[in-house]
Design an enzyme around this catalytic site. Sequence first.
Site, PDB file in Angstrom:
ATOM      1  CG  HIS A  16     -12.354  31.460 -12.383  1.00 23.83           C
ATOM      2  ND1 HIS A  16     -11.212  31.191 -13.121  1.00 23.83           N
ATOM      3  CD2 HIS A  16     -12.512  32.802 -12.427  1.00 23.83           C
ATOM      4  CE1 HIS A  16     -10.716  32.322 -13.589  1.00 23.83           C
ATOM      5  NE2 HIS A  16     -11.498  33.323 -13.190  1.00 23.83           N
ATOM      6  CG  HIS A 196      -7.105  34.971 -12.713  1.00 26.88           C
ATOM      7  ND1 HIS A 196      -7.605  34.818 -11.454  1.00 26.88           N
ATOM      8  CD2 HIS A 196      -8.169  35.272 -13.512  1.00 26.88           C
ATOM      9  CE1 HIS A 196      -8.924  35.019 -11.486  1.00 26.88           C
ATOM     10  NE2 HIS A 196      -9.290  35.304 -12.721  1.00 26.88           N
ATOM     11  CD  GLU A 199      -8.134  35.632 -18.516  1.00 21.18           C
ATOM     12  OE1 GLU A 199      -7.554  36.217 -17.587  1.00 21.18           O
ATOM     13  OE2 GLU A 199      -9.343  35.830 -18.802  1.00 21.18           O
ATOM     14  CG  ASP A 277     -13.579  34.810 -15.622  1.00 18.54           C
ATOM     15  OD1 ASP A 277     -13.211  35.118 -14.475  1.00 18.54           O
ATOM     16  OD2 ASP A 277     -12.866  34.989 -16.631  1.00 18.54           O
TER      17      ASP A 277
HETATM   18  N1  HPA Z   1      -9.012  37.724 -15.681  1.00 18.00           N
HETATM   19  C1  HPA Z   1      -8.298  38.531 -14.906  1.00 18.00           C
HETATM   20  N2  HPA Z   1      -8.841  39.355 -14.029  1.00 18.00           N
HETATM   21  C2  HPA Z   1     -10.172  39.364 -13.911  1.00 18.00           C
HETATM   22  C3  HPA Z   1     -10.959  38.553 -14.687  1.00 18.00           C
HETATM   23  C4  HPA Z   1     -10.352  37.678 -15.614  1.00 18.00           C
HETATM   24  O1  HPA Z   1     -10.990  36.916 -16.357  1.00 18.00           O
HETATM   25  N3  HPA Z   1     -12.237  38.803 -14.318  1.00 18.00           N
HETATM   26  C5  HPA Z   1     -12.206  39.727 -13.353  1.00 18.00           C
HETATM   27  N4  HPA Z   1     -10.946  40.083 -13.100  1.00 18.00           N
HETATM   28 ZN    ZN Z   2     -11.246  35.312 -13.543  1.00 20.11          ZN
END
Ligand code: HPA
Ligand code: ZN
Length: 326
Positions: A16, A196, A199, A277
Amino acid sequence: TTLEAFARGLPKAELHMHIEGSLEPELMFALAERNGVTLPYKSVEEIRAAYAFSNLQDFLDIYYQGAGVLITRADFKDLAVAYFERLAADGGVHAEIFFDPQTHTERGVAFETVIDGLLDGMAEAEERLGVTSKLILCFLRHLSEESAFETLEQAKPHLAKIAGVGLDSSEVGHPPAKFARVFKAARELGLKIVAHAGEEGPPEYVWEAIDLVGVDRIDHGNRALEDEALTQRLVADGTTLTVCPLSNLKLCVVPDLTAHPMRKMLDLGLKATVNSDDPAYFGGYLLDNYLETAKAVDLSRDDLVVLARNSFEGSFLDEAEKARRL
Ligand code: HPA
Ligand code: ZN
């Protein structure tokens, strides 16, 4: 040996990592100069000072602005090579990197410029550093389904070089269901699927990602822990979670690294992995994420071995390649 030497010496895969998020301020400045792009910052220090985020959107606004210095094939190659050098120094041996074509095509940079530059960097990394890698094309979820379909169309001549598709950008308000049909089309092209989810978004988005979209991995997944049935399902399915501790800290997903759920994820039997990330923005590459998490939530050397093993098991390497590396 020290924990640092131990963790560095563990072969690890990173699953990731947004390549645009590995753009260090120094390279951002150099590319701005090379391409005649004006940045709203006067120095590298001023850029770093701007990296104080309260949430995901705060970060995304600055991240998309930074990506504006990437124009030529050589820019994308230089970006990728710089990341792979950092990864290799951390004991990383394989990476499955995200890229966001829409961030570039929307400002007139051709899809081919982006992918050819990244592939140049990946080839150099394999040859010179022995680091293998795969590409995951991410759809920007704040844009339309139609734009995602156009992007998938642009990817079609390059399918042999793309391992999978993902979903990133502003999560809340843009559930996985919005892209269910695009992901179905991607699946029919033989692509792997990640998204994703959880989060900032609710557990419901993780349910959609697994049941509606049928993802092969969940990126982040932190908020899945709020739903016991969902947690049990992820354990039963052995779904890999690509967790990003320093990102979670910098984007205020957790108030403090000691409050990070990684310890709990491992205790529950979730297939968690450690990832960086957007390392240029969040203050640490892969090894920093392993070490700072280990310190904060008391991970043992055995835990680090499990995390590193999960990174290969959850990768899109074929079974023979996994067996060779495990
Ligand atoms: N989350 C969502 N979109 C993203 C992220 C993330 O951590 N990093 C780059 N694009
Ligand atoms: Zn990400």
